[in-house]
Write a protein that holds these residues in place. Sequence first.
Motif, mmCIF file in Angstrom:
data_model
loop_
_atom_site.group_PDB
_atom_site.id
_atom_site.type_symbol
_atom_site.label_atom_id
_atom_site.label_comp_id
_atom_site.label_asym_id
_atom_site.label_seq_id
_atom_site.Cartn_x
_atom_site.Cartn_y
_atom_site.Cartn_z
ATOM 1 N N GLY A 128 0.789 -1.223 0.000
ATOM 2 C CA GLY A 128 0.000 0.000 0.000
ATOM 3 C C GLY A 128 0.824 1.276 0.000
ATOM 4 N N ILE A 129 2.104 1.166 -0.301
ATOM 5 C CA ILE A 129 2.994 2.326 -0.326
ATOM 6 C C ILE A 129 3.349 2.620 -1.784
ATOM 7 N N PRO A 130 3.053 3.827 -2.259
ATOM 8 C CA PRO A 130 3.392 4.146 -3.657
ATOM 9 C C PRO A 130 4.877 3.891 -3.934
ATOM 10 N N GLY A 131 5.180 3.480 -5.148
ATOM 11 C CA GLY A 131 6.557 3.172 -5.523
ATOM 12 C C GLY A 131 7.514 4.314 -5.266
ATOM 13 N N TRP A 132 7.071 5.545 -5.547
ATOM 14 C CA TRP A 132 7.977 6.675 -5.351
ATOM 15 C C TRP A 132 8.285 6.874 -3.868
ATOM 16 N N VAL A 133 7.331 6.580 -2.994
ATOM 17 C CA VAL A 133 7.585 6.686 -1.556
ATOM 18 C C VAL A 133 8.509 5.542 -1.119
ATOM 19 N N GLY A 134 8.321 4.358 -1.692
ATOM 20 C CA GLY A 134 9.223 3.242 -1.414
ATOM 21 C C GLY A 134 10.657 3.592 -1.772
ATOM 22 N N SER A 135 10.827 4.327 -2.855
ATOM 23 C CA SER A 135 12.167 4.759 -3.250
ATOM 24 C C SER A 135 12.747 5.727 -2.220
ATOM 25 N N LEU A 136 11.896 6.585 -1.674
ATOM 26 C CA LEU A 136 12.361 7.518 -0.635
ATOM 27 C C LEU A 136 12.807 6.771 0.621
ATOM 28 N N VAL A 137 12.119 5.680 0.941
ATOM 29 C CA VAL A 137 12.506 4.874 2.095
ATOM 30 C C VAL A 137 13.906 4.298 1.865
ATOM 31 N N ARG A 138 14.139 3.790 0.672
ATOM 32 C CA ARG A 138 15.472 3.249 0.350
ATOM 33 C C ARG A 138 16.523 4.362 0.365
ATOM 34 N N GLN A 139 16.131 5.530 -0.104
ATOM 35 C CA GLN A 139 17.038 6.673 -0.085
ATOM 36 C C GLN A 139 17.373 7.044 1.367
ATOM 37 N N ASN A 140 16.389 6.970 2.238
ATOM 38 C CA ASN A 140 16.622 7.266 3.644
ATOM 39 C C ASN A 140 17.595 6.260 4.260
ATOM 40 N N ASP A 141 17.509 4.992 3.846
ATOM 41 C CA ASP A 141 18.477 4.001 4.324
ATOM 42 C C ASP A 141 19.900 4.431 3.971
ATOM 43 N N LYS A 142 20.071 4.937 2.754
ATOM 44 C CA LYS A 142 21.396 5.399 2.329
ATOM 45 C C LYS A 142 21.824 6.614 3.148
ATOM 46 N N MET A 143 20.875 7.500 3.437
ATOM 47 C CA MET A 143 21.202 8.674 4.248
ATOM 48 C C MET A 143 21.649 8.255 5.646
ATOM 49 N N ARG A 144 20.992 7.253 6.216
ATOM 50 C CA ARG A 144 21.383 6.757 7.544
ATOM 51 C C ARG A 144 22.809 6.216 7.510
ATOM 52 N N VAL A 184 20.539 7.859 -7.292
ATOM 53 C CA VAL A 184 19.723 6.970 -8.123
ATOM 54 C C VAL A 184 18.323 6.825 -7.539
ATOM 55 N N TYR A 185 18.227 6.597 -6.229
ATOM 56 C CA TYR A 185 16.904 6.464 -5.613
ATOM 57 C C TYR A 185 16.103 7.756 -5.726
ATOM 58 N N GLY A 186 16.768 8.896 -5.677
ATOM 59 C CA GLY A 186 16.071 10.167 -5.875
ATOM 60 C C GLY A 186 15.507 10.285 -7.276
ATOM 61 N N VAL A 187 16.283 9.885 -8.260
ATOM 62 C CA VAL A 187 15.809 9.936 -9.650
ATOM 63 C C VAL A 187 14.663 8.948 -9.849
ATOM 64 N N ILE A 188 14.796 7.751 -9.299
ATOM 65 C CA ILE A 188 13.715 6.763 -9.415
ATOM 66 C C ILE A 188 12.451 7.292 -8.756
ATOM 67 N N ALA A 189 12.581 7.916 -7.593
ATOM 68 C CA ALA A 189 11.411 8.496 -6.919
ATOM 69 C C ALA A 189 10.742 9.532 -7.814
ATOM 70 N N LEU A 190 11.526 10.381 -8.449
ATOM 71 C CA LEU A 190 10.965 11.397 -9.346
ATOM 72 C C LEU A 190 10.261 10.766 -10.535
ATOM 73 N N VAL A 191 10.880 9.765 -11.144
ATOM 74 C CA VAL A 191 10.277 9.080 -12.292
ATOM 75 C C VAL A 191 8.948 8.444 -11.891
ATOM 76 N N LEU A 192 8.935 7.738 -10.755
ATOM 77 C CA LEU A 192 7.711 7.067 -10.324
ATOM 78 C C LEU A 192 6.651 8.061 -9.864
ATOM 79 N N TYR A 193 7.067 9.161 -9.254
ATOM 80 C CA TYR A 193 6.119 10.204 -8.856
ATOM 81 C C TYR A 193 5.443 10.798 -10.095
ATOM 82 N N ARG A 194 6.241 11.147 -11.088
ATOM 83 C CA ARG A 194 5.678 11.702 -12.329
ATOM 84 C C ARG A 194 4.755 10.701 -13.007
ATOM 85 N N GLU A 195 5.156 9.434 -13.002
ATOM 86 C CA GLU A 195 4.325 8.389 -13.589
ATOM 87 C C GLU A 195 2.971 8.324 -12.876
ATOM 88 N N GLU A 196 3.003 8.371 -11.540
ATOM 89 C CA GLU A 196 1.772 8.335 -10.762
ATOM 90 C C GLU A 196 0.904 9.567 -11.043
#
Length: 131
Positions: A54-70, A95-107
């Motif tokens: 139930g989590i949009p793909g672009w938000v899932g990408s942000l979660v992965r990006q946050n893992d990298k930030m940690r 990369v995760y930021g770009v993927i988030a943008l691509v998936l956000y725009r797609e949504e």
Amino acid sequence: RTTHTPATARNTGRAMTEFESVLAEVQAMHNRKSADYGRTYDPYANVRASEAFGIPGWVGSLVRQNDKMRRLQKFADVGNLANESVEDSLIDNIVYGVIALVLYREEQRATEKGQVPKDNQPKHSHRGKGR
């Protein structure tokens, strides 16, 4: 990580700037990792998997990006990482930021066309808003 030496910018005959060289390195890493994670029909399948929860793909990408930030925060605190280089973490973050943008725009495009089921649409509009 492979080092990337500045090359000639595509069809211009001029040397690539460091910024352009980093962008080429980011794309090369994305392409290499997509071979392991993506599917031929969907290069973002691994990130889109968050939609099953139930989590949009672009938000899932942000979660992965946050893992990298940690990981990068840990490096900033202690000065070393055990399993991944700082540069790889920085590139993955891009990369995760770009993927988030691509998936956000797609949504957004799908929502505008009425193609997203009502229960899968974002609860708040994120378009044009700041933090």
